[in-house]
Design a protein around this motif. Structure first.
Motif, mmCIF file in Angstrom:
data_model
loop_
_atom_site.group_PDB
_atom_site.id
_atom_site.type_symbol
_atom_site.label_atom_id
_atom_site.label_comp_id
_atom_site.label_asym_id
_atom_site.label_seq_id
_atom_site.Cartn_x
_atom_site.Cartn_y
_atom_site.Cartn_z
ATOM 1 N N TYR A 27 -15.994 -26.086 -3.789
ATOM 2 C CA TYR A 27 -17.348 -26.548 -3.483
ATOM 3 C C TYR A 27 -18.058 -25.526 -2.610
ATOM 4 O O TYR A 27 -17.508 -25.071 -1.611
ATOM 5 C CB TYR A 27 -17.301 -27.895 -2.752
ATOM 6 C CG TYR A 27 -16.613 -28.980 -3.540
ATOM 7 C CD1 TYR A 27 -17.315 -29.754 -4.443
ATOM 8 C CD2 TYR A 27 -15.245 -29.202 -3.396
ATOM 9 C CE1 TYR A 27 -16.684 -30.750 -5.182
ATOM 10 C CE2 TYR A 27 -14.603 -30.190 -4.132
ATOM 11 C CZ TYR A 27 -15.325 -30.955 -5.013
ATOM 12 O OH TYR A 27 -14.700 -31.930 -5.739
ATOM 13 N N ASP A 28 -19.299 -25.175 -2.968
ATOM 14 C CA ASP A 28 -20.124 -24.260 -2.182
ATOM 15 C C ASP A 28 -21.424 -24.963 -1.829
ATOM 16 O O ASP A 28 -22.137 -25.439 -2.729
ATOM 17 C CB ASP A 28 -20.460 -22.995 -2.985
ATOM 18 C CG ASP A 28 -19.233 -22.186 -3.328
ATOM 19 O OD1 ASP A 28 -18.450 -21.901 -2.408
ATOM 20 O OD2 ASP A 28 -19.062 -21.848 -4.516
ATOM 21 N N LEU A 30 -25.077 -25.002 -1.211
ATOM 22 C CA LEU A 30 -26.189 -24.122 -1.560
ATOM 23 C C LEU A 30 -27.415 -24.369 -0.697
ATOM 24 O O LEU A 30 -28.144 -23.445 -0.357
ATOM 25 C CB LEU A 30 -26.577 -24.315 -3.036
ATOM 26 C CG LEU A 30 -25.503 -24.027 -4.070
ATOM 27 C CD1 LEU A 30 -26.051 -24.298 -5.463
ATOM 28 C CD2 LEU A 30 -25.006 -22.599 -3.951
ATOM 29 N N THR A 42 -27.274 -29.802 -1.572
ATOM 30 C CA THR A 42 -27.056 -29.324 -2.931
ATOM 31 C C THR A 42 -25.799 -28.462 -2.904
ATOM 32 O O THR A 42 -25.697 -27.525 -2.106
ATOM 33 C CB THR A 42 -28.249 -28.487 -3.428
ATOM 34 O OG1 THR A 42 -29.432 -29.295 -3.363
ATOM 35 C CG2 THR A 42 -28.036 -28.030 -4.861
ATOM 36 N N PHE A 43 -24.844 -28.824 -3.750
ATOM 37 C CA PHE A 43 -23.581 -28.102 -3.836
ATOM 38 C C PHE A 43 -23.396 -27.547 -5.238
ATOM 39 O O PHE A 43 -23.934 -28.084 -6.205
ATOM 40 C CB PHE A 43 -22.398 -29.044 -3.564
ATOM 41 C CG PHE A 43 -22.197 -29.365 -2.126
ATOM 42 C CD1 PHE A 43 -21.330 -28.613 -1.352
ATOM 43 C CD2 PHE A 43 -22.844 -30.436 -1.535
ATOM 44 C CE1 PHE A 43 -21.126 -28.922 -0.018
ATOM 45 C CE2 PHE A 43 -22.648 -30.750 -0.204
ATOM 46 C CZ PHE A 43 -21.789 -29.996 0.556
ATOM 47 N N ARG A 44 -22.616 -26.474 -5.334
ATOM 48 C CA ARG A 44 -22.135 -25.979 -6.616
ATOM 49 C C ARG A 44 -20.638 -26.260 -6.630
ATOM 50 O O ARG A 44 -19.933 -25.957 -5.668
ATOM 51 C CB ARG A 44 -22.380 -24.485 -6.785
ATOM 52 C CG ARG A 44 -21.792 -23.948 -8.096
ATOM 53 C CD ARG A 44 -21.977 -22.445 -8.344
ATOM 54 N NE ARG A 44 -22.004 -21.650 -7.132
ATOM 55 C CZ ARG A 44 -23.064 -20.923 -6.750
ATOM 56 N NH1 ARG A 44 -24.142 -20.871 -7.470
ATOM 57 N NH2 ARG A 44 -23.011 -20.230 -5.637
ATOM 58 N N VAL A 45 -20.163 -26.853 -7.708
ATOM 59 C CA VAL A 45 -18.731 -27.103 -7.848
ATOM 60 C C VAL A 45 -18.214 -26.251 -8.990
ATOM 61 O O VAL A 45 -18.871 -26.098 -10.016
ATOM 62 C CB VAL A 45 -18.419 -28.599 -8.068
ATOM 63 C CG1 VAL A 45 -19.044 -29.122 -9.338
ATOM 64 C CG2 VAL A 45 -16.919 -28.849 -8.076
ATOM 65 N N THR A 46 -17.063 -25.638 -8.770
ATOM 66 C CA THR A 46 -16.447 -24.778 -9.777
ATOM 67 C C THR A 46 -15.026 -25.254 -10.033
ATOM 68 O O THR A 46 -14.255 -25.450 -9.090
ATOM 69 C CB THR A 46 -16.426 -23.317 -9.293
ATOM 70 O OG1 THR A 46 -17.754 -22.917 -8.972
ATOM 71 C CG2 THR A 46 -15.852 -22.392 -10.355
ATOM 72 N N SER A 51 -18.921 -23.860 -13.747
ATOM 73 C CA SER A 51 -19.655 -24.140 -12.513
ATOM 74 C C SER A 51 -20.848 -25.037 -12.829
ATOM 75 O O SER A 51 -21.519 -24.844 -13.836
ATOM 76 C CB SER A 51 -20.188 -22.860 -11.887
ATOM 77 O OG SER A 51 -19.166 -22.168 -11.255
ATOM 78 N N CYS A 52 -21.100 -25.974 -11.929
ATOM 79 C CA CYS A 52 -22.258 -26.878 -12.066
ATOM 80 C C CYS A 52 -22.861 -27.085 -10.691
ATOM 81 O O CYS A 52 -22.174 -27.060 -9.683
ATOM 82 C CB CYS A 52 -21.824 -28.218 -12.631
ATOM 83 S SG CYS A 52 -21.189 -28.125 -14.297
ATOM 84 N N THR A 53 -24.166 -27.315 -10.675
ATOM 85 C CA THR A 53 -24.876 -27.598 -9.434
ATOM 86 C C THR A 53 -25.211 -29.069 -9.373
ATOM 87 O O THR A 53 -25.571 -29.663 -10.350
ATOM 88 C CB THR A 53 -26.181 -26.776 -9.371
ATOM 89 O OG1 THR A 53 -25.842 -25.411 -9.474
ATOM 90 C CG2 THR A 53 -26.908 -27.014 -8.068
#
Length: 53
Positions: A27-28, A30, A42-46, A51-53
């Motif tokens: 999880y990043d 954003l 708002t996170f980006r999950v990979t 990857s999806c936001t």
């Protein structure tokens, strides 16, 4: 998938799925915005190559 797992959040289901396939989700963060008492994140999950936001 959600209907068969009442009481579980989408995040917990994603964690379980990642564990099952041997790829722990990453999880990043954003963006964090909004008032202190009602923030929006708002996170980006990979998971693997997806990857999806």
């Amino acid at each position: 998938m959600l209907a068969s797992s009442p009481g579980k959040t989408p995040i917990s289901l994603l964690q379980e799925y990642g564990t099952r396939i041997g790829r722990t989700p990453g999880y990043d963060l954003l963006k964090a915005e909004g008032q202190a008492h009602q923030p929006n994140f708002t996170f980006r999950v990979t998971v693997g190559d997806v990857s999806c936001t």
